[in-house]
Design an enzyme around this catalytic site. Sequence first.
Site, PDB file in Angstrom:
ATOM      1  CE  LYS A  54      -3.784  -2.584   2.051  1.00 12.73           C
ATOM      2  NZ  LYS A  54      -4.390  -3.118   3.299  1.00 12.73           N
ATOM      3  CD  GLN A  98      -3.108  -4.718   6.553  1.00 10.80           C
ATOM      4  OE1 GLN A  98      -2.995  -3.724   5.837  1.00 10.80           O
ATOM      5  NE2 GLN A  98      -3.759  -5.807   6.134  1.00 10.80           N
ATOM      6  CG  ASP A 121      -9.286  -0.184   4.754  1.00 10.42           C
ATOM      7  OD1 ASP A 121      -9.303  -0.483   3.538  1.00 10.42           O
ATOM      8  OD2 ASP A 121      -8.982  -0.996   5.650  1.00 10.42           O
TER       9      ASP A 121
END
Lengths: 285, 285
Positions: A54, A98, A121
Amino acid sequence: MTAQILDGRAVSAAILERVQREVAEFVGSHGRVPVLATVLVGDDPASHTYVRMKASRCAKVGMRSQRIELDETISTETLVNKIRELSDDPEVDGILLQHPVPGHIDERAAFEAIAPSKDVDGVTRTSFATMAFDEGGFRSATPGGIMALLDAYDVPLSGKHAVVVGRSPILGKPVGMLLLTRDATVTYCHSRTVGLADLVAQADVLVAAVGRPELIRGEWIKPGAVVVDAGYAGNKGDVEYAAAAERASLITPVPGGVGPMTIATLLAQTIKAAREHESAGHLGT
Amino acid sequence: MTAQILDGRAVSAAILERVQREVAEFVGSHGRVPVLATVLVGDDPASHTYVRMKASRCAKVGMRSQRIELDETISTETLVNKIRELSDDPEVDGILLQHPVPGHIDERAAFEAIAPSKDVDGVTRTSFATMAFDEGGFRSATPGGIMALLDAYDVPLSGKHAVVVGRSPILGKPVGMLLLTRDATVTYCHSRTVGLADLVAQADVLVAAVGRPELIRGEWIKPGAVVVDAGYAGNKGDVEYAAAAERASLITPVPGGVGPMTIATLLAQTIKAAREHESAGHLGT
């Protein structure tokens, strides 16, 4: 094989080119580079790899990633406080925690520390509800990527029967809600479902999102169906690929299908967040 | 007719007796009466009736209702500010905004002005997500009532196919999510669904929530199915009752099925909110 490929690499490359142009325009207009903060807890090698990928894609499109790495043993409270700092930091446009975090941490509490305006996200309760209610806002990255991939191939959804196998909070549940807002009839299947084969056989659009290699047999697929495989474990997807490709009209390869779309969605939402921060005057400069 | 009745009147009466005892204990412990604020905008006679019924049930169980009636022509901003005041008011435990509001008002903005800790009608984004993610919190009143009614009759849900017809933000969508958390396989149908009869015929548990009288024909019902009819328009439910009752094992009457459960859920959640406010020390007294 008869199925055409849903080529996530090609579609995501086109999205990332657009993001790169948008970032260049943003830098020209605002004199600063958009920032994605990535938060990684612990030493899981796969998670490290994902975060590195990423960060590398951020750099390629001209954005900056701010990597925060935290020890495996930190408490929920420490993590929540760190994420709140990022939520309050005017230099940060988007925040990615994450997934998954170590088992002793309350992941939901950590997710909810992300300001909804920085939830690129799409993991907060607010983002889930805005997806379900079709109110704009940020999408969970993989579901958002799946929708963008289907749209790139003009897959019709209205009135179609979409079957989602899996019901996780950031994949199965939101992708079903997004399909429902597009007027698909949506069925959620999962580990307790009785008669999975018969339900899969009804799917005009199948989204497999469980992470159990080849759980879904090729012979279950309705001829002409569109098959999206978001599972990935042991180098295999959730769908028995070769046999499914004999019957489907369109199918995602694994890898090279859903995976690249996830990162593209994350970065597209980060530049969107940066623009919204500027227009909301959040930065006060 | 072979179906047994899912008797919402009897089940709700039992819940309201329990709430009444809990309210008496609360008053004894805390020296104050729980307060439900009801907000009604405009002159719709049905909405007035619903709010009056809710106020009267509040009184019966020993709670106080604070009725706020606002003119049809008020702006979204005025309504949002009024609801924020109630959210900040330490004397208010729960807030109900009677649905629907006049068309010029942004209903979502008004709902979101309700503090999640006072959202006893379960209409906020936060409540929707906590229902979907099985995190406790308040349930939308009708979906919560449906689940309580199914549980009162020990209807098995795990592995069963539940078909929800309707996808509104405070009824169809949340009841599907609640059924999914109970390990049902869940299908959402709606106005764009193709082949509704065939999908309804697969339902072990059917929840009809569209408000189109007798849309669902009795002959579609799977023999032995459990039928919950949350529709109500023109004195009829969404399901062709007499014919459905020939095939179902359990069925809600209309009226007397889901309706009374909705109010019972609202009041049960109001005393829960009052207790949580006291234990969180929100009242500062």
